[in-house]
Design a protein around this motif. Sequence first.
Motif, PDB file in Angstrom:
ATOM      1  N   HIS A 184      -8.451   8.899   4.856  1.00  0.00           N
ATOM      2  CA  HIS A 184      -7.813   9.151   6.160  1.00  0.00           C
ATOM      3  C   HIS A 184      -6.395   8.587   6.272  1.00  0.00           C
ATOM      4  CE1 HIS A 184     -11.579  10.722   7.456  1.00  0.00           C
ATOM      5  NE2 HIS A 184     -12.188   9.538   7.476  1.00  0.00           N
ATOM      6  N   MET A 185      -5.893   7.904   5.234  1.00  0.00           N
ATOM      7  CA  MET A 185      -4.532   7.391   5.352  1.00  0.00           C
ATOM      8  C   MET A 185      -3.525   8.485   5.017  1.00  0.00           C
ATOM      9  SD  MET A 185      -3.748   5.041   1.956  1.00  0.00           S
ATOM     10  CE  MET A 185      -1.983   4.999   2.277  1.00  0.00           C
ATOM     11  N   GLU A 186      -2.325   8.305   5.507  1.00  0.00           N
ATOM     12  CA  GLU A 186      -1.232   9.238   5.198  1.00  0.00           C
ATOM     13  C   GLU A 186      -0.761   8.981   3.771  1.00  0.00           C
ATOM     14  OE1 GLU A 186       1.571  12.266   5.881  1.00  0.00           O
ATOM     15  OE2 GLU A 186      -0.137  11.613   7.098  1.00  0.00           O
ATOM     16  N   ILE A 187      -0.743  10.025   2.944  1.00  0.00           N
ATOM     17  CA  ILE A 187      -0.330   9.884   1.551  1.00  0.00           C
ATOM     18  C   ILE A 187       1.188   9.997   1.470  1.00  0.00           C
ATOM     19  CG2 ILE A 187      -0.558  10.795  -0.778  1.00  0.00           C
ATOM     20  CD1 ILE A 187      -3.102   9.574   0.375  1.00  0.00           C
ATOM     21  N   PRO A 188       1.860   9.076   0.796  1.00  0.00           N
ATOM     22  CA  PRO A 188       3.326   9.134   0.716  1.00  0.00           C
ATOM     23  C   PRO A 188       3.793  10.397  -0.004  1.00  0.00           C
ATOM     24  CG  PRO A 188       2.437   7.450  -0.759  1.00  0.00           C
ATOM     25  CD  PRO A 188       1.320   7.893   0.106  1.00  0.00           C
ATOM     26  N   SER A 189       4.990  10.836   0.342  1.00  0.00           N
ATOM     27  CA  SER A 189       5.506  12.101  -0.189  1.00  0.00           C
ATOM     28  C   SER A 189       5.626  12.101  -1.709  1.00  0.00           C
ATOM     29  CB  SER A 189       6.871  12.406   0.437  1.00  0.00           C
ATOM     30  OG  SER A 189       7.802  11.379   0.129  1.00  0.00           O
ATOM     31  N   SER A 190       5.866  10.941  -2.301  1.00  0.00           N
ATOM     32  CA  SER A 190       6.008  10.876  -3.763  1.00  0.00           C
ATOM     33  C   SER A 190       4.720  11.283  -4.470  1.00  0.00           C
ATOM     34  CB  SER A 190       6.412   9.462  -4.198  1.00  0.00           C
ATOM     35  OG  SER A 190       5.479   8.503  -3.753  1.00  0.00           O
TER      36      SER A 190
END
Length: 276
Positions: A94-100
């Motif tokens: 459920h966490m936001e995955i970083p764009s990288s």
Amino acid sequence: IGLTDLFRFHRYTYQNTPYDLGAVGNLAAGPFGSPNRWNKGINEPEVGGHWERSIGLHRTSDSYVVQSSSRHDAVLWFGPASALSTIYVPFVVHMEIPSSYRSGIQEVFSRSSAFWASCVIQNIANLKWKPMMEIVQSVQQNLERDSIQLVTELVTTYSEDLESKLIANAAHVVETAWKLSDDLLFQFASGFYNDPDTNVMGETDGYPAWWLNAVGFRDGPPPPPIGTKCCRPPAGWEDGYGGGNGDGSERERYENVVTGKEAMKAFLRDEPTRTT
């Protein structure tokens, strides 16, 4: 079995077995023991045969290990690109995955991508696999150990800033991976070894003896001449021949000849390279 064992399984190329793709003496691995075997082209079907298929592959798009849980703390350990060069990074559900880690495709190169950071390491390491991979594996182990410790602390206490700390950790991994590829390129550029920290520059170990024997190094051309390469006096100058009048003037003319490296140094100093 722990996390590091599972990471290691993803990187397995049959080490220490009769099928070891990078074993000493395996000519297909090259002089420096690369386990990578490129995909078939136009010649493989003509010759016939196959390469062994290892678990750790150069062309892997991604690999992962999942720590499941009935609570909020299930963790995905994600490794973009080949497991051989990737660094496994933790993310919780459920966490936001970083764009990288949401970007990175084969068709478009990007220095903001974790996928390409790993892919570049893999390709540079192919230049001198075993020496370079010792460095890569050390970095992998250190970063993955730190990530395991971080997850243990965050999940145990359920920190409110768990997500932000995991994102910061992922950013650190990507930054370190890009630095690693640059360091490898510098340290092993053009067949040499450079390490400013130990004041070692321009050293080389050459090729291993078993490989030199296998490829017929002994049958190569004779060694290069060790004499001077320019400004060589004509034959007979010691006796006054080669245009002299026999009175020793020719000897005097050539005794002061500057050759080889000294000639180049003199040229760079804008000095005459020969006195007459």
